[in-house]
Design a protein around this motif. Sequence first.
Motif, short mmCIF file in Angstrom:
data_model
loop_
_atom_site.label_atom_id
_atom_site.label_comp_id
_atom_site.label_asym_id
_atom_site.label_seq_id
_atom_site.Cartn_x
_atom_site.Cartn_y
_atom_site.Cartn_z
N ASP A 1 0.80 -1.22 0.00
CA ASP A 1 0.00 0.00 0.00
C ASP A 1 0.84 1.27 0.00
O ASP A 1 0.32 2.37 0.20
N ARG B 1 -14.35 -5.84 -12.20
CA ARG B 1 -14.37 -4.60 -12.98
C ARG B 1 -13.06 -3.85 -12.71
O ARG B 1 -12.39 -4.11 -11.70
N THR C 1 -10.50 -1.37 -11.21
CA THR C 1 -10.55 -0.85 -9.84
C THR C 1 -9.33 -0.01 -9.54
O THR C 1 -8.20 -0.39 -9.88
N HIS C 2 -9.56 1.13 -8.89
CA HIS C 2 -8.50 2.06 -8.47
C HIS C 2 -8.20 1.78 -6.99
O HIS C 2 -9.09 1.86 -6.14
N PHE C 3 -6.94 1.47 -6.69
CA PHE C 3 -6.54 1.14 -5.33
C PHE C 3 -5.75 2.26 -4.65
O PHE C 3 -5.22 2.07 -3.57
N GLY C 4 -5.64 3.40 -5.29
CA GLY C 4 -4.90 4.51 -4.72
C GLY C 4 -3.50 4.62 -5.26
O GLY C 4 -3.13 5.65 -5.84
N LEU D 1 -13.13 6.94 -12.35
CA LEU D 1 -12.46 5.79 -11.74
C LEU D 1 -11.57 6.34 -10.63
O LEU D 1 -10.51 6.90 -10.89
N THR D 2 -12.04 6.21 -9.41
CA THR D 2 -11.38 6.82 -8.27
C THR D 2 -11.18 5.78 -7.17
O THR D 2 -11.87 4.75 -7.14
N PRO D 3 -10.26 6.05 -6.24
CA PRO D 3 -10.07 5.10 -5.13
C PRO D 3 -11.31 5.06 -4.27
O PRO D 3 -12.08 6.02 -4.20
N PRO D 4 -11.54 3.96 -3.57
CA PRO D 4 -12.70 3.88 -2.67
C PRO D 4 -12.57 4.84 -1.51
O PRO D 4 -11.46 5.21 -1.10
#
Length: 260
Positions: free
Chosen positions: A200, A216, A218-221, A257-260
Motif C-alpha cells: 500500500d 471490474r 478498480t483504483h486502489f490509490g 475511476l477513483t479510489p474507494p
Amino acid sequence: MLYVLGDIHGQTAALDRALGLIEADGGADAPLIFLGDYVDRGPDSRGVLDRLIAGRDAQRPWRFLLGNHDRMFLRFVTEARNHDPRVLSGKGWLHPALGGNATLASYLPRDAFDHPEGGGIDTLARSGLDPLPDPHRDALVAAACEAVPQRHLDFVAGLATMIEDGPNLFVHAGIRPGVPLPEQAEDDLIWIRDGFLDHDGDYGRLVIHGHTALERPTHFGNRIDLDGGAGYGRPLVPALFDGNGWFTLHDDGRRPLTPP
C-alpha cells in the motif's frame, strides 16, 4: 488524453466493442496503450493479434506491453516450452485453465492434430492436453510453426515490458516494491502478484496494470487494475486519463475511476 485497455485474451468481439467506445470518445487517432495478454482462453487469439498488428501497421498511436500469456505462446511455438516456472500449480500452457489450447485452435486446421482422446483440434480446444507427452508436443509445435504467421511471433517478441508516461507507469502485472525501475525483472513485470497487490506504499507514480482479473477495473490509490475479466467472458472496459483523473468508458459515456 490517453486510453488504456487491459487483458483481451482472444476476445475479438470485446476488443472491437472497446475500440469503438474509444473512437467515439477520442476519435480514430486516440493514443492507446494495451497492457498485454492478447492471447489464450478466448476463441480468437489469432484475430486479436491480426487487429493489433493492423493498427500498428496503419501507424495508429498504439503502444503495446508484453503479458505472461503472450510470452508463453511465443515460447511454445519457438522453443517448444509448455511450462513456466511461475505457474506454481505445474499446469502446462495447453491446460484449459491457462488457455493455450484455445490459442492453438484459433490457428490450426481442424485436422492438423490427432488428439489422444479422439478427434482433432476441436477436442484440443475443448479439453486441452495436460500433461503433454513429448510426441504430442512435438507434433503440435511443428503444426504451430507452420500455421502461426511469422509477423505474429515477431510482434510478440518485440513487445515492451514497461511504459513510463507522465505521472503513470504501465506494466502488465506490476512491479517489485523497493526495486528501481531499470532493475525490475521481466518475470515480475509480467507475473507478479504477491508483494505487489498487497503493497500500500507510494510508488512515486500511479501503476496501471492488468494480469489479476477482477469483476471490474478498480483504483486502489497507488495502482489501477484494468483486468476486468474479459478472459472469463466479462466486458473489456477501456479506461482513459485526461491529464487530471481517470475514467472508464461505457455505452453511456465516461464514469470516474477513483479510489474507494
